[in-house]
Design a protein around this motif. Structure first.
Motif, PDB file in Angstrom:
ATOM      1  N   THR A 192      44.592  35.751  21.570  1.00  0.00           N
ATOM      2  CA  THR A 192      43.665  36.589  22.335  1.00  0.00           C
ATOM      3  C   THR A 192      42.421  36.862  21.494  1.00  0.00           C
ATOM      4  OG1 THR A 192      44.570  38.729  21.593  1.00  0.00           O
ATOM      5  CG2 THR A 192      45.619  37.668  23.499  1.00  0.00           C
ATOM      6  N   ASN A 212      42.098  32.688  24.576  1.00  0.00           N
ATOM      7  CA  ASN A 212      41.668  33.748  25.491  1.00  0.00           C
ATOM      8  C   ASN A 212      40.421  34.435  24.964  1.00  0.00           C
ATOM      9  OD1 ASN A 212      42.124  37.065  25.374  1.00  0.00           O
ATOM     10  ND2 ASN A 212      41.908  36.201  27.417  1.00  0.00           N
ATOM     11  N   VAL A 219      36.924  37.131  26.728  1.00  0.00           N
ATOM     12  CA  VAL A 219      36.181  37.593  27.901  1.00  0.00           C
ATOM     13  C   VAL A 219      34.888  36.815  28.066  1.00  0.00           C
ATOM     14  CG1 VAL A 219      37.112  39.930  27.920  1.00  0.00           C
ATOM     15  CG2 VAL A 219      35.105  39.432  26.528  1.00  0.00           C
ATOM     16  N   VAL A 229      41.602  30.665  28.801  1.00  0.00           N
ATOM     17  CA  VAL A 229      41.848  31.665  29.829  1.00  0.00           C
ATOM     18  C   VAL A 229      40.821  32.766  29.613  1.00  0.00           C
ATOM     19  CG1 VAL A 229      43.409  33.427  30.717  1.00  0.00           C
ATOM     20  CG2 VAL A 229      44.309  31.178  30.068  1.00  0.00           C
ATOM     21  N   ALA A 259      39.582  36.209  30.480  1.00  0.00           N
ATOM     22  CA  ALA A 259      40.073  37.445  31.096  1.00  0.00           C
ATOM     23  C   ALA A 259      40.084  38.541  30.043  1.00  0.00           C
ATOM     24  CB  ALA A 259      41.485  37.247  31.659  1.00  0.00           C
ATOM     25  N   VAL A 273      41.636  41.477  27.863  1.00  0.00           N
ATOM     26  CA  VAL A 273      42.960  41.866  27.405  1.00  0.00           C
ATOM     27  C   VAL A 273      43.148  43.364  27.630  1.00  0.00           C
ATOM     28  CG1 VAL A 273      44.333  42.230  25.321  1.00  0.00           C
ATOM     29  CG2 VAL A 273      43.302  40.008  25.766  1.00  0.00           C
ATOM     30  N   SER A 302      48.274  42.058  34.148  1.00  0.00           N
ATOM     31  CA  SER A 302      47.982  40.807  34.846  1.00  0.00           C
ATOM     32  C   SER A 302      47.428  39.746  33.900  1.00  0.00           C
ATOM     33  CB  SER A 302      46.995  41.055  35.988  1.00  0.00           C
ATOM     34  OG  SER A 302      45.788  41.635  35.501  1.00  0.00           O
ATOM     35  N   THR A 303      46.602  40.158  32.925  1.00  0.00           N
ATOM     36  CA  THR A 303      46.084  39.196  31.950  1.00  0.00           C
ATOM     37  C   THR A 303      47.199  38.671  31.063  1.00  0.00           C
ATOM     38  OG1 THR A 303      43.864  40.181  31.899  1.00  0.00           O
ATOM     39  CG2 THR A 303      44.531  38.888  29.981  1.00  0.00           C
ATOM     40  N   ARG A 323      49.252  36.222  32.892  1.00  0.00           N
ATOM     41  CA  ARG A 323      48.504  34.976  33.106  1.00  0.00           C
ATOM     42  C   ARG A 323      48.481  34.122  31.835  1.00  0.00           C
ATOM     43  NH1 ARG A 323      42.043  34.745  34.419  1.00  0.00           N
ATOM     44  NH2 ARG A 323      41.807  32.464  34.371  1.00  0.00           N
ATOM     45  N   LEU A 324      48.355  34.753  30.686  1.00  0.00           N
ATOM     46  CA  LEU A 324      48.334  34.017  29.427  1.00  0.00           C
ATOM     47  C   LEU A 324      49.660  33.299  29.193  1.00  0.00           C
ATOM     48  CD1 LEU A 324      46.519  36.611  27.145  1.00  0.00           C
ATOM     49  CD2 LEU A 324      45.587  34.448  27.971  1.00  0.00           C
ATOM     50  N   CYS A 338      50.486  42.142  26.050  1.00  0.00           N
ATOM     51  CA  CYS A 338      50.643  40.726  25.688  1.00  0.00           C
ATOM     52  C   CYS A 338      51.940  40.485  24.938  1.00  0.00           C
ATOM     53  CB  CYS A 338      49.446  40.261  24.859  1.00  0.00           C
ATOM     54  SG  CYS A 338      47.904  40.133  25.808  1.00  0.00           S
TER      55      CYS A 338
END
Length: 308
Positions: free
Chosen positions: A16, A40, A42, A64, A66, A68, A72-73, A76-77, A125
């Motif tokens: 992330t 990951n 943003v 990805v 999104a 953190v 939902s993030t 998704r990861l 996460c």
């Protein structure tokens, strides 16, 4: 401890905040060591640039984009790792933001934004990753990124320091909870010249000087204070992601520049007893020559160059 060559070759990792700074260095180092990486961030451009660089060198990576923090993030990861590469072996919880303010100027939004990304983001996460690792079997590794600010405090960073201290506490707790599943949980405490550390008054002048002159950070700083590049810190993440680190869990490990360090867990430093309990007056009388005779330091020490 397994003493095989420390490589995560064939493993699948999520990083992330992998678009810049330390996160980018972690993602690239893991990929070069043979891991497939879910990057990951943003910032879509940053995330895709890292993926392009990795795949351009023959590595495996997907992006990805999104924030953190939300569950939902996190879900998704993990789902992306499984869909693209078949499993998940390593989580590097690195994403972070800064909203530096002294206490009396820090707003609710300043505090919540930092805690949401650093602390809640690490929690969501790690929870999603641990659930997947337990389901698939074979263990795994959660690498949680802390900071010296979380170990010692830092002026103007109450939100950041609190979140980073909480991350180390979660690492120790989850190491207990996940031991039977073979999932190692460790906190890394990196020190590197990045946009984030530039905001720390103790390090900013040295970073600015190195960038202005184009010279590497001096040896006294790399060794004495453990301040180096983001790439210097990436080796520890590669090691913890590898089978060579099996059995290492519940630790806070520092790295930066030329320095590798093990941070001590908090413990009682001095103890005194009073029959029947303590009164405020008795504490006041005994403090300076008893428990409080050698008070602990606080704050990140400012780098001081050796005398010429």
């Amino acid at each position: 401890m397994d003493l095989r060559i420390p490589t995560p070759d064939g493993k699948v990792a999520v990083v992330t905040g992998g678009g810049r700074g330390l996160g980018r260095a972690y993602a690239e180092a893991l990929a070069r060591a043979g891991a497939a990486v879910v990057v990951n961030d943003v910032d879509a451009d940053a995330a895709h640039a890292v993926v392009k660089g990795i795949t351009g060198e023959g590595g495996r990576a997907v992006a990805v984009v999104a924030p953190v923090g939300p569950t939902s993030t996190a879900d998704r990861l993990v789902a992306t790792a499984v869909a693209e590469f078949g499993r998940l072996d390593v989580l590097v919880a690195n994403a972070g933001v800064l909203r530096d303010r002294v206490l009396w100027k820090m707003t609710d939004d300043d505090f919540d934004a930092v805690v949401d990304v650093h602390l809640r983001g690490t929690f969501t996460c790690a929870r999603a990753a641990a659930a997947r690792m337990r389901e698939q079997g074979g263990g795994g590794s959660l690498v949680l990124v802390s900071s010296p600010a979380g170990q010692r405090g830092n002026f103007g960073q109450a939100n950041y320091a609190a979140a980073k201290a909480g991350i180390v506490a979660m690492a120790r707790t989850w190491a207990l909870e996940l031991a039977r599943s073979g999932i190692a949980v460790n906190a890394v405490v990196p020190v590197a010249a990045t946009d984030m550390t530039r905001t720390i008054p103790a390090f900013a002048p040295a970073i600015d000087e190195a960038e202005r002159t184009g010279a590497p950070l001096p040896g006294w700083l790399r060794r004495g204070h453990g301040l180096g590049t983001a790439e210097d810190a990436a080796a520890l993440v590669v090691f913890l992601a590898s089978d060579a680190a099996r059995g290492i869990t519940g630790q806070a490990i520092g790295i930066g520049g030329d320095r590798l360090a093990l941070w001590a867990h908090p413990k009682e430093k001095a103890v005194a007893f009073a029959e029947g309990g303590w009164t405020a007056a008795a504490i006041a009388e005994a403090w300076a020559t008893g428990v409080g005779a050698e008070p602990e330091t606080y704050g990140i020490p400012a780098p001081t160059p050796p005398e010429a």
